[in-house]
Write an enzyme that holds these catalytic residues in place. Structure first.
Site, short mmCIF file in Angstrom:
data_model
loop_
_atom_site.label_atom_id
_atom_site.label_comp_id
_atom_site.label_asym_id
_atom_site.label_seq_id
_atom_site.Cartn_x
_atom_site.Cartn_y
_atom_site.Cartn_z
N ASN A 110 0.82 -1.20 0.00
CA ASN A 110 0.00 0.00 0.00
C ASN A 110 0.87 1.26 0.00
O ASN A 110 1.93 1.30 0.60
CB ASN A 110 -0.94 0.00 1.21
CG ASN A 110 -1.86 -1.20 1.20
OD1 ASN A 110 -2.17 -1.75 0.14
ND2 ASN A 110 -2.30 -1.63 2.37
N ILE A 111 0.37 2.30 -0.66
CA ILE A 111 1.12 3.55 -0.77
C ILE A 111 0.50 4.65 0.08
O ILE A 111 0.88 5.82 -0.04
CB ILE A 111 1.20 3.99 -2.25
CG1 ILE A 111 -0.19 4.22 -2.84
CG2 ILE A 111 1.98 2.97 -3.07
CD1 ILE A 111 -0.18 4.79 -4.26
N HIS A 127 6.01 -0.46 -2.69
CA HIS A 127 5.48 0.26 -3.85
C HIS A 127 5.56 1.78 -3.68
O HIS A 127 4.98 2.52 -4.47
CB HIS A 127 4.03 -0.15 -4.14
CG HIS A 127 3.91 -1.55 -4.65
ND1 HIS A 127 2.72 -2.24 -4.68
CD2 HIS A 127 4.84 -2.41 -5.17
CE1 HIS A 127 2.92 -3.46 -5.18
NE2 HIS A 127 4.20 -3.58 -5.47
N CYS A 159 14.81 22.66 -10.19
CA CYS A 159 15.23 22.57 -11.59
C CYS A 159 14.08 22.73 -12.58
O CYS A 159 14.30 22.65 -13.79
CB CYS A 159 15.97 21.24 -11.82
SG CYS A 159 14.88 19.80 -11.77
N GLY A 197 -4.92 -9.22 3.74
CA GLY A 197 -5.58 -8.41 2.73
C GLY A 197 -4.85 -8.32 1.41
O GLY A 197 -4.93 -7.30 0.72
#
Length: 260
Positions: A110-111, A127, A159, A197
């Site tokens: 999960n992120i 991830h 940049c 999960g």
């Protein structure tokens, strides 16, 4: 039907273990109200995006390189649908267990950053993390609360090249540091492995379950459905993650906490 004895067995294994690995996927955050990309009720259930392409193509590394405007459009959609959600009792109990067992680790696909928000410190975010942006050129990073301030393409203050979330898009390599961390901890082995999960379709997610026998470790799976690793576990809790972890915590005598 779930037997109370399985919950008690899981709690006993946790109490007797020194090193525990919690492998988590989308199912643990679904209990926080996060939608999936696909599946019943998913954001893109059985349909293409507005651009007429699958969401997996829109959120690919190739698309970010060639048409970052398309990738960012759907990144914003997904982030907005998740905004305001927070960690749940499953994340909290895992963090509480880490306090008791400081050599325990979380390997998450999960992120959302919920494991860290709940208090876990030993977290491998294989991830990446949606709450961090990184420059596509100079690699400067910045933390963000959400994407509400992002219109069009965000650019680097240093940049002036395009920023992107520090996450693994479809077709991209896994982050080198996270892979190194996972390898280092697997060399040390674990006494107990949880698979929570996740359908475990990626080899780096299923491998610790297969390695458990070599370590002499027990494996507990928490998932309402049958997965790739289901035949290889010792106990299967066919329950939602928050419900199962709350019961395991109670069986251990952990004090329940109010989550967000």
């Amino acid at each position: 039907m779930m037997l109370q004895s399985d919950i008690e067995q899981a709690a006993e294994w946790v109490m007797n273990a020194r090193r525990i690995l919690f492998i988590t996927g989308a199912g643990i955050s679904a209990d926080s109200g996060l939608p999936t990309y696909r599946g019943i009720g998913g954001l893109y259930e059985d349909k293409q995006t507005e651009h007429g392409i699958p969401i997996e193509v829109a959120l690919s590394g190739d698309m970010m390189s060639t048409r970052p405007d398309i990738t960012w459009k759907y990144l914003r959609q997904i982030e907005q649908s998740c905004r305001g959600a927070a960690f749940n009792q499953a994340h909290q109990v895992i963090a509480d267990i880490e306090q008791l067992k400081p050599e325990s680790w979380v390997l998450t696909q999960n992120i959302d950053g919920f494991h860290r928000s709940a208090g876990s410190k030993n977290v491998i975010e294989i991830h990446g993390q949606v709450g961090e942006l990184v420059c596509t050129r100079c690699l400067q990073r910045q933390a963000v609360e959400d994407y509400s301030h992002i219109e069009g393409l965000p650019v680097c203050e240093r940049c002036y090249n395009i920023l992107r979330p520090n996450v693994v898009l479809f077709g991209e390599m896994l982050p080198e540091q996270a892979v190194m961390d996972l390898h280092r901890e697997m060399v040390g082995g674990f006494d107990l492995v949880f698979s929570i999960g996740t359908t475990s379709v990626f080899p780096y997610i299923s491998q610790p379950v297969y390695e458990a026998r070599k370590w002499g470790a027990k494996v507990i799976e928490i998932n309402p459905g049958i997965t790739e690793v289901s035949p290889f576990v010792n106990v299967r809790l066919q329950m939602r993650a928050a419900h199962a972890m709350r019961q395991i915590g109670q069986a251990m005598g952990l004090s329940p906490k109010n989550t967000h």
